[in-house]
Structure formats: structure tokens, C-alpha cells
Design an enzyme around this catalytic site. Structure first.
Site, short mmCIF file in Angstrom:
data_model
loop_
_atom_site.label_atom_id
_atom_site.label_comp_id
_atom_site.label_asym_id
_atom_site.label_seq_id
_atom_site.Cartn_x
_atom_site.Cartn_y
_atom_site.Cartn_z
N ARG A 96 40.97 28.41 29.00
CA ARG A 96 41.17 27.20 29.81
C ARG A 96 41.34 27.51 31.30
O ARG A 96 40.68 26.88 32.13
CB ARG A 96 42.38 26.41 29.29
CG ARG A 96 42.36 26.13 27.80
CD ARG A 96 41.09 25.46 27.34
NE ARG A 96 40.98 25.42 25.89
CZ ARG A 96 39.84 25.41 25.22
NH1 ARG A 96 38.70 25.48 25.86
NH2 ARG A 96 39.82 25.37 23.91
N ARG A 133 32.99 33.81 18.67
CA ARG A 133 34.45 33.85 18.61
C ARG A 133 34.95 34.84 17.56
O ARG A 133 36.12 35.21 17.57
CB ARG A 133 34.99 32.46 18.30
CG ARG A 133 34.64 31.41 19.35
CD ARG A 133 35.02 30.02 18.88
NE ARG A 133 36.45 29.86 18.74
CZ ARG A 133 37.04 28.85 18.11
NH1 ARG A 133 36.28 27.92 17.52
NH2 ARG A 133 38.34 28.76 18.04
N LYS A 160 43.68 33.13 12.97
CA LYS A 160 43.06 31.89 12.54
C LYS A 160 41.62 32.19 12.11
O LYS A 160 41.08 33.25 12.46
CB LYS A 160 43.10 30.84 13.66
CG LYS A 160 42.38 31.24 14.95
CD LYS A 160 42.62 30.22 16.05
CE LYS A 160 41.81 30.54 17.28
NZ LYS A 160 42.08 29.61 18.40
N HIS A 161 40.99 31.32 11.30
CA HIS A 161 41.44 30.05 10.75
C HIS A 161 41.54 30.26 9.24
O HIS A 161 40.51 30.28 8.58
CB HIS A 161 40.46 28.94 11.06
CG HIS A 161 40.14 28.80 12.53
ND1 HIS A 161 39.19 29.59 13.17
CD2 HIS A 161 40.64 27.96 13.47
CE1 HIS A 161 39.12 29.23 14.44
NE2 HIS A 161 39.99 28.25 14.65
N HIS A 205 35.80 20.08 13.50
CA HIS A 205 36.13 19.09 14.52
C HIS A 205 35.43 17.76 14.23
O HIS A 205 35.89 16.70 14.65
CB HIS A 205 35.71 19.56 15.91
CG HIS A 205 36.49 20.74 16.41
ND1 HIS A 205 36.14 22.04 16.11
CD2 HIS A 205 37.59 20.81 17.18
CE1 HIS A 205 37.00 22.86 16.67
NE2 HIS A 205 37.89 22.14 17.33
N ASP A 226 45.84 23.62 12.18
CA ASP A 226 44.94 23.33 13.27
C ASP A 226 45.17 21.86 13.66
O ASP A 226 45.94 21.15 13.01
CB ASP A 226 43.49 23.57 12.84
CG ASP A 226 42.58 23.94 14.00
OD1 ASP A 226 42.92 23.61 15.16
OD2 ASP A 226 41.52 24.53 13.75
#
Length: 489
Positions: free
Chosen positions: A78, A138, A168-169, A181, A252
Site C-alpha cells: 500500500r 504472490r 495465508k490463505h 473476492h 480473511d
């Protein structure tokens, strides 16, 4: 205080509206007993602002404050004011665990410098599905052994710097073709297949992991009805009972469509806590946070949540905050890690086929996406003008920008009799790219696009400035391609 007297917010993590802690949000956190917040791009402006925000959050939430962020490296970063760390798959390509440990220590130092004490990393998914729409670079790679050795190194780097990590996950998002998502995926594998694949990194590294994040995925071999986040068989049965895990289990985001479109927010939160989660990630609008508070509060008062289990959850959360306090260390200078991170990106550069750079100073056509957009958890990639400007330091560049690959006329491009460089910058693979024949493919984001394009490729595993600088050095003939693809080509 008895478990029934805990404020429901103790078992919840929320997000907040902006870069400062306004009075209304502070009051909401305080009266609800919320002690866990997840930060996003909307909360980040610069280091001084972020440090002040974390200081204000800790003042409201107390010493047990957990301030979290997704700071994986690569596209999942971010703040844009620190040197960028490579993606996990870049580190998997370099395949030096000591480098992975050093990079993750640098990530942790960045967070510690402003007072963020919980990083939702590393990813322990084994990306065995090249079409996976949400994991890709990732992950460290497509085999369990690679993920285990780099996951171990990543956890060590975080521990070294006093920032809590979160694997994760769980139990694994690496073999899905749907993005949780947007939908509710399922992994149709036998228990034996899961044991040798998806489960292996989690099982192997749990003793080093302060926290585990659950996946909103149905694993019928574990529980044919509930996604792992809501599955007592997965959380209480497998993690707690079989694997004896006593760290924090956090869900999550419950705002993801895998949950939000199939369950009520409050109902799902209670199901997750009953399944064995310690902390429910209740992200989104204030009204959904309030709905979650109300449901969890009613469950606490009515006995739907086991008092002993609730007390254990609070203990785990407080212990996590004790081990990694949310206090800024202003003696840390994240800029000092810039050479380390630049070098790590450079070590990752990989070849598919035998890519050859055009001669320096030659005319080339650059085909690139005009304006890449942000996709789910990932930040937006570099745009065509930026790529053309940077490549213009080496070549005489004619830019051919596109919004969709479908609009490109490859026959016309080839007819110009100039070297054609295709730069791909999207997270998802695109059918229109399959079989196209540039002279050189610059795979700047999804590394699996290198499998689609019928050309030799340089794979960077990311689009950050450091990745692009490493690519430019190779094009100039100043650096080798020393990485190795961490997936089967």
C-alpha cells in the site's frame, strides 16, 4: 471480566475511512471494544501521517492494539513512499532463502518504523494453477518444498524485526480458478492430495507462525458444506486438534463475495467464531460493522459462543499484541534497505526461451497497456507512457498503446519490419495474447503470461520501479538473467 462480559468488538477487526482517526471513528472503536484495525491504501499518504495514525489508533485501542496491513511485496504494497520489495514469486525465482529472510526483515522494518505491528504475509499458497486469478506471483512457486523453505525464511525475517506475521490463505488458495473476492471457490481434491500439496506448507510452518488467515474456499474433503473460514472441521478439527496450533486464527475479509453473497454478515461472523476463528475481519461500511457487532454481542450474551473458547481467543490476541507492540521505531530508516531490495529484484529476473535484447539505440515498437487499473488486492501496474519513457533511455521507441489486446493488429505491426516488444502488465491472463509473436516479451506482472505469448520472454514478477530498473539493466547488457522460473513452463 468473564467471557460473557467481553465487548464484541474484541473479536473483530475493522477498517477505518481515511488517513486520520476522526472523532466519530475513534468513539466507535472505543465504545465497541475494537482493538484490531486493518489499514488500506485509503489510510496511507506518507510516513509521518501513517505514524501519527498508528499512534492515535493505539491511544484509542490500548496496549493490546493490533494494527495490520497487507504488505507482501510486489503488487501487494500500500505505501508508495518506501523502496518496493519483490513479490514472493520473484524471491522464489532467486531461490536464496537468506535473501528472502533479509527482504522480509526489510518489509517488517518498514512497518515497525510507523507502528504497524501485524503483517498479513507471507503467502503459503502453492500456485499450481497457472490460471489462478488472485494468487499468481504472490506465491513462492508451484511446489511445496519451495514454498516451505521461503515461507520459513519470511517468518524468520518478520520475527527478527518484532513484527507479527500471518500465513495465508489456509488451507490453500493456489489451485482455484475463481477469485474469492468475487465468488465462492471449491478445491475438489482428496484428503491425501491436500496433505501432500496445499496442507504441507501450513503444517510444516505452523510452529513458527504467530497467526493464520483463513480462506473462503470449500474443501469437500474437509467439509462439504462450509468454506474453511466457517468450518469447524477445518479450524477446530484440523488446525487446533490435529495440528495443535495455538496461535491466532483470523478470517480473511468477510466483505469478500465468497462470504457476503452467501451468508449474512452477522451470521457468518458467529459461524466463524464457532468454527474456531479468534478474530473476524469485519471490513466495509459502518452498518455492516454494526451488524457484526450486534450478532457477535447477541451470541456472547446468549451462550452461542463458548465462554472458554472466547477467553482463549482474547488471550491469543493479547499475547500477539504483547509479542509485537504497535509502537513506532523512529530510529529505523526504511530507505537504507533500498540497495538490498533493488538487488533482490535483479536476482529474480528470469528467462523463458532465449530472450535477446535489441541493440542499444535501435528503433523498436513497444506494445503496452495504456492505463492498467487496480485489481482487487493488487495495485495498478505501470502505464504505457511510463514504460515508453523508460525504454526511451535505451531505444528509439514508437509506442503502440492499447486498452484491450483484442484491438491490436499484429500483422500490421509485423509489417513495419521493426523489433516488436510486448509488455504485459495485467494480473489476469488474456486470451487475445495467446499465440501472438512479438520479438521479445517483457512479462512485467503475471509471470504466467509468458506461457501464452509465442516469444522469448524476460519475467520480472512485478512492475515496480525496482523491477523495471533491473529489466533496463538487462536490456543494456549490464545484468544477467539469473533467476529460474519457479513453476513448470
Amino acid at each position: 471480566m468473564t467471557p460473557a462480559e467481553f465487548l464484541p468488538g474484541t473479536l473483530m477487526m475493522v477498517d477505518i475511512p481515511g488517513p486520520t482517526l476522526d472523532d466519530d471513528t475513534a468513539d466507535f472503536l472505543r465504545r465497541s471494544g475494537i482493538r484490531s484495525v486493518c489499514l488500506f491504501g485509503k489510510n496511507v499518504q506518507n510516513a509521518a501521517q501513517l505514524r501519527a495514525l498508528c499512534r492515535d489508533l493505539r491511544a484509542v485501542m490500548g496496549e493490546a492494539a493490533l494494527i495490520a496491513i497487507d504488505h507482501e511485496g510486489g503488487a501487494i504494497t500500500r505505501p508508495d513512499f518506501w523502496p518496493f520489495a519483490p513479490s514472493a514469486m520473484a524471491l522464489g525465482a532467486a531461490d536464496e532463502p537468506a535473501l528472502t529472510e533479509a527482504v522480509n526483515a526489510a518489509l517488517a522494518r518498514q512497518l515497525r518504523s510507523v507502528g504497524i505491528n501485524w503483517n498479513f504475509a507471507p503467502v503459503l499458497d502453492i500456485n499450481v494453477n497457472p490460471a489462478n486469478p488472485v494468487i499468481g506471483e504472490r506465491a513462492y512457486g508451484d511446489d511445496a518444498a519451495r514454498v516451505i523453505r521461503h515461507g520459513r525464511a519470511a517468518l524468520a525475517g518478520h520475527a527478527q524485526e518484532g513484527v507479527a506475521a500471518c500465513v495465508k490463505h489456509f488451507p490453500g488458495h493456489g489451485d482455484t480458478h475463481l477469485d474469492s473476492h468475487l465468488a465462492l471457490p471449491a478445491v475438489q481434491k482428496s484428503r491425501a492430495e491436500l496433505e501432500s500439496g496445499e496442507f504441507a506448507p501450513f503444517r510444516e510452518l505452523l510452529s513458527l507462525a504467530p497467526a493464520v488467515m483463513t480462506a473462503h474456499i470449500v474443501y469437500p474433503a474437509l467439509d462439504p458444506q462450509h468454506p474453511a473460514t466457517l468450518s469447524r472441521a477445518a479450524l477446530q478439527g484440523l488446525l487446533r486438534a490435529e495440528w495443535n496450533y495455538d496461535g491466532v486464527i483470523v478470517t480473511d475479509s468477510m466483505g469478500m463475495q465468497a462470504i457476503d453473497a452467501n451468508y449474512g454478515r452477522g451470521e457468518a461472523a458467529v459461524l466463524a467464531l464457532q468454527a474456531g476463528a479468534d478474530l473476524v475481519m469485519a471490513l466495509g461500511r459502518r452498518e455492516v460493522q454494526e451488524a457484526t457487532l450486534a450478532a457477535v454481542g447477541a451470541a456472547l450474551r446468549g451462550g452461542a459462543l463458548d465462554p472458554q473458547a472466547t477467553a482463549q481467543s482474547v488471550r491469543r490476541l493479547e499475547e500477539l499484541a504483547r509479542q509485537a507492540p504497535a509502537a513506532a521505531d523512529e530510529t529505523v530508516n526504511p530507505q537504507a534497505d533500498a540497495p538490498l531490495l533493488r538487488g533482490a529484484w535483479a536476482q529474480a529476473l528470469s528467462a523463458l526461451g532465449t530472450p535477446t535484447p535489441p541493440p542499444v539505440g535501435s528503433r523498436v515498437l513497444l506494445v503496452a497497456h495504456r492505463t492498467p487499473v487496480r485489481e482487487n488486492v493488487s495495485e495498478a501496474a505501470a502505464d504505457a507512457e511510463t514504460l515508453a519513457r523508460e525504454l526511451g533511455e535505451i531505444y528509439d521507441v514508437t509506442l503502440i498503446p492499447f486498452e484491450s489486446p483484442d484491438e491490436l493488429d499484429w500483422a500490421a505491426l509485423r509489417a513495419q519490419d521493426l523489433p516488436v516488444l510486448l509488455a504485459t502488465t495485467a494480473r489476469h491472463r488474456h486470451p487475445a495474447l495467446r499465440g501472438v509473436q512479438p520479438d521479445l516479451h517483457l512479462a512485467l506482472y503475471n509471470p504466467y503470461t509468458a506461457l501464452d505469448v509465442d516469444a522469448p520472454a524476460v519475467v520480472t514478477y512485478g512492475f515496480r520501479p525496482e523491477a523495471r530498473a533491473a529489466l533496463l539493466a538487462w536490456l543494456r547488457g549490464e545484468a544477467p538473467l539469473s533467476g529460474r522460473l519457479p513453476f513448470t513452463a
